[in-house]
Design an enzyme around this catalytic site. Structure first.
Site, PDB file in Angstrom:
ATOM      1  N   TYR A 104       8.347   6.952  28.270  1.00 11.31           N
ATOM      2  CA  TYR A 104       7.518   7.890  27.494  1.00 11.31           C
ATOM      3  C   TYR A 104       6.031   7.627  27.761  1.00 11.31           C
ATOM      4  CZ  TYR A 104       6.777  11.402  23.865  1.00 11.31           C
ATOM      5  OH  TYR A 104       6.419  12.535  23.191  1.00 11.31           O
ATOM      6  N   GLY A 163       3.331  27.114  21.283  1.00 13.72           N
ATOM      7  CA  GLY A 163       4.300  26.276  21.977  1.00 13.72           C
ATOM      8  C   GLY A 163       5.653  26.892  22.262  1.00 13.72           C
ATOM      9  N   LYS A 182       0.950  10.566  21.443  1.00 11.45           N
ATOM     10  CA  LYS A 182       1.592  10.825  20.140  1.00 11.45           C
ATOM     11  C   LYS A 182       1.028   9.892  19.063  1.00 11.45           C
ATOM     12  CE  LYS A 182       4.509  14.176  21.193  1.00 11.45           C
ATOM     13  NZ  LYS A 182       4.115  15.589  20.899  1.00 11.45           N
ATOM     14  N   ILE A 208      11.320  24.096  20.701  1.00 16.88           N
ATOM     15  CA  ILE A 208      11.349  23.740  19.279  1.00 16.88           C
ATOM     16  C   ILE A 208      10.525  24.759  18.482  1.00 16.88           C
ATOM     17  CG2 ILE A 208      10.665  21.986  17.600  1.00 16.88           C
ATOM     18  CD1 ILE A 208      11.255  19.869  19.801  1.00 16.88           C
ATOM     19  N   LEU A 250      12.791  22.482  27.733  1.00 15.33           N
ATOM     20  CA  LEU A 250      12.111  22.417  29.035  1.00 15.33           C
ATOM     21  C   LEU A 250      11.412  21.062  29.199  1.00 15.33           C
ATOM     22  CD1 LEU A 250      11.875  24.718  31.106  1.00 15.33           C
ATOM     23  CD2 LEU A 250       9.640  25.264  30.121  1.00 15.33           C
ATOM     24  N   ALA A 269       2.088  15.883  29.914  1.00 12.30           N
ATOM     25  CA  ALA A 269       1.570  14.784  30.724  1.00 12.30           C
ATOM     26  C   ALA A 269       2.030  15.037  32.152  1.00 12.30           C
ATOM     27  CB  ALA A 269       2.103  13.443  30.225  1.00 12.30           C
ATOM     28  N   VAL A 311      -4.577  25.505  25.687  1.00 15.15           N
ATOM     29  CA  VAL A 311      -5.227  24.742  24.603  1.00 15.15           C
ATOM     30  C   VAL A 311      -6.352  23.827  25.091  1.00 15.15           C
ATOM     31  CG1 VAL A 311      -3.184  24.833  23.102  1.00 15.15           C
ATOM     32  CG2 VAL A 311      -3.526  22.831  24.592  1.00 15.15           C
TER      33      VAL A 311
END
Ligand code: NAD
Ligand code: IMJ
Length: 258
Positions: A158, A12, A165, A19, A197, A96, A66
């Site tokens: 979201y 990632g 999530k 992060i 990003l 997404a 992935v």
């Protein structure tokens, strides 16, 4: 040096704001030897430069989409060949379709729903299954994924990412339940909003940051290094009693009702 002699694989990193990069710096600073994956040739040179900047040989940088089982097989095969086992797995991947992160959740189409679930939730299980034999070689391991409050509460815009999530959070608990006997711990960090990003593209992001500053108990936003330090804790001998947990690194925002 909490992680001297430990090896880690990080999914990632896209750029220095990711992060995953803050986590990599914290783990490397504690002595871990790291491998990285990146998605797409466009970011390969950037990720190689970041990996090299950590010192070490910085050479284990592999491509991985992935959604591709073959890519995942190659990555874990190569990591095992070079590291002979694995102690730490960091999953910091989500996606997404942009049109589904605005407007009405109810309009989300089937293929976009499945894409968000595949990249943002299923990928954790796909990785952990492949990590298990490598971690068994080390008599245990630590897996950390990144989640967000939008999987527990309905957060404006979201939308389908929140559903993904929620599936990711549940996956953490089921994986923790199953892999505990192998001394493999599985946890998530639920971060407050960070200008990466994946966040800057979102409309109304500044409004949300201001909202956190007003409402969070600490009256401020968090920064990526605080997430990195928490990941280091979860991967370290200081957290050997913690698994199946979602740690909120959000200046306390999640604790508020209004
Ligand atoms: P980022 O854009 O830097 O990282 C997202 C990563 O996902 C990128 O490296 C991208 O290449 C990768 N990715 C997307 N599709 C992929 C695919 N098919 N195969 C492989 N990799 C793929 O943004 P970030 O904010 O660092 O996001 C990392 C994680 O943190 C995500 O799970 C995100 O949901 C979570 N998170 C972010 C915030 C925030 O405010 N930024 C808050 C809480 C949680
Ligand atoms: C993302 C969308 C809507 C609201 C949001 C976010 N809030 C926060 C985020 C309130 C904090 C950032 N976040 C937690 C994410 O997980 C972002 C995931 C993401 C972002 C994009 C943007 C570009 C794109 N697809 C994406 N897929 C996932 O095309």
């Amino acid at each position: 040096m909490l992680l001297q002699g430990k090896t880690g694989l990080i999914f990632g990193v896209a750029n220095k704001r990711s992060i995953a990069w803050a986590i990599a710096q914290a783990l490397a600073g504690a002595g871990a030897r790291l491998a990285f994956t990146y998605q797409g040739e466009r970011i390969e040179s950037g990720v190689r430069e970041l990996a090299a900047s950590l010192g070490g040989d910085g050479s284990l940088v592999l491509p991985c989409d992935v959604t591709k089982d073959d890519d995942l097989d190659t990555v874990f095969g190569e990591v095992d060949r070079q590291f002979d086992g694995l102690d730490i797995l960091i999953h910091s991947v989500a996606f997404a379709a942009k049109e589904d992160l605005e407007g009405r959740f109810v309009e989300t189409g089937r293929s976009n729903f499945l894409l968000a679930m595949d990249i943002s939730a299923y990928s954790l299980t796909a990785m952990v299954r492949r990590a298990e034999p490598l971690m068994v070689k080390r008599r245990g391991g630590s897996v950390v994924t990144m989640t967000y409050l939008g999987g527990e509460r309905a957060v404006p815009n979201y939308n389908v990412m929140g559903v993904a999530k929620a599936a990711l959070d549940a996956s953490v608990r089921y994986l923790a339940a199953e892999l505990g006997t192998a001394n493999i711990r599985v946890n998530a960090i639920s971060a407050g909003p960070l200008r990466t990003l994946a966040a800057r593209a979102i409309s109304g992001f500044t409004v949300m940051e201001e909202h956190y500053e007003k409402r969070a108990p600490l009256r401020r936003n968090v920064d990526a290094s605080e997430v990195g330090q928490t990941a280091l804790f979860l991967c370290s001998p200081m957290a050997t009693g913690i698994t199946g947990e979602i740690v909120h690194v959000d200046a306390g925002y999640h604790a508020m009702g209004f």
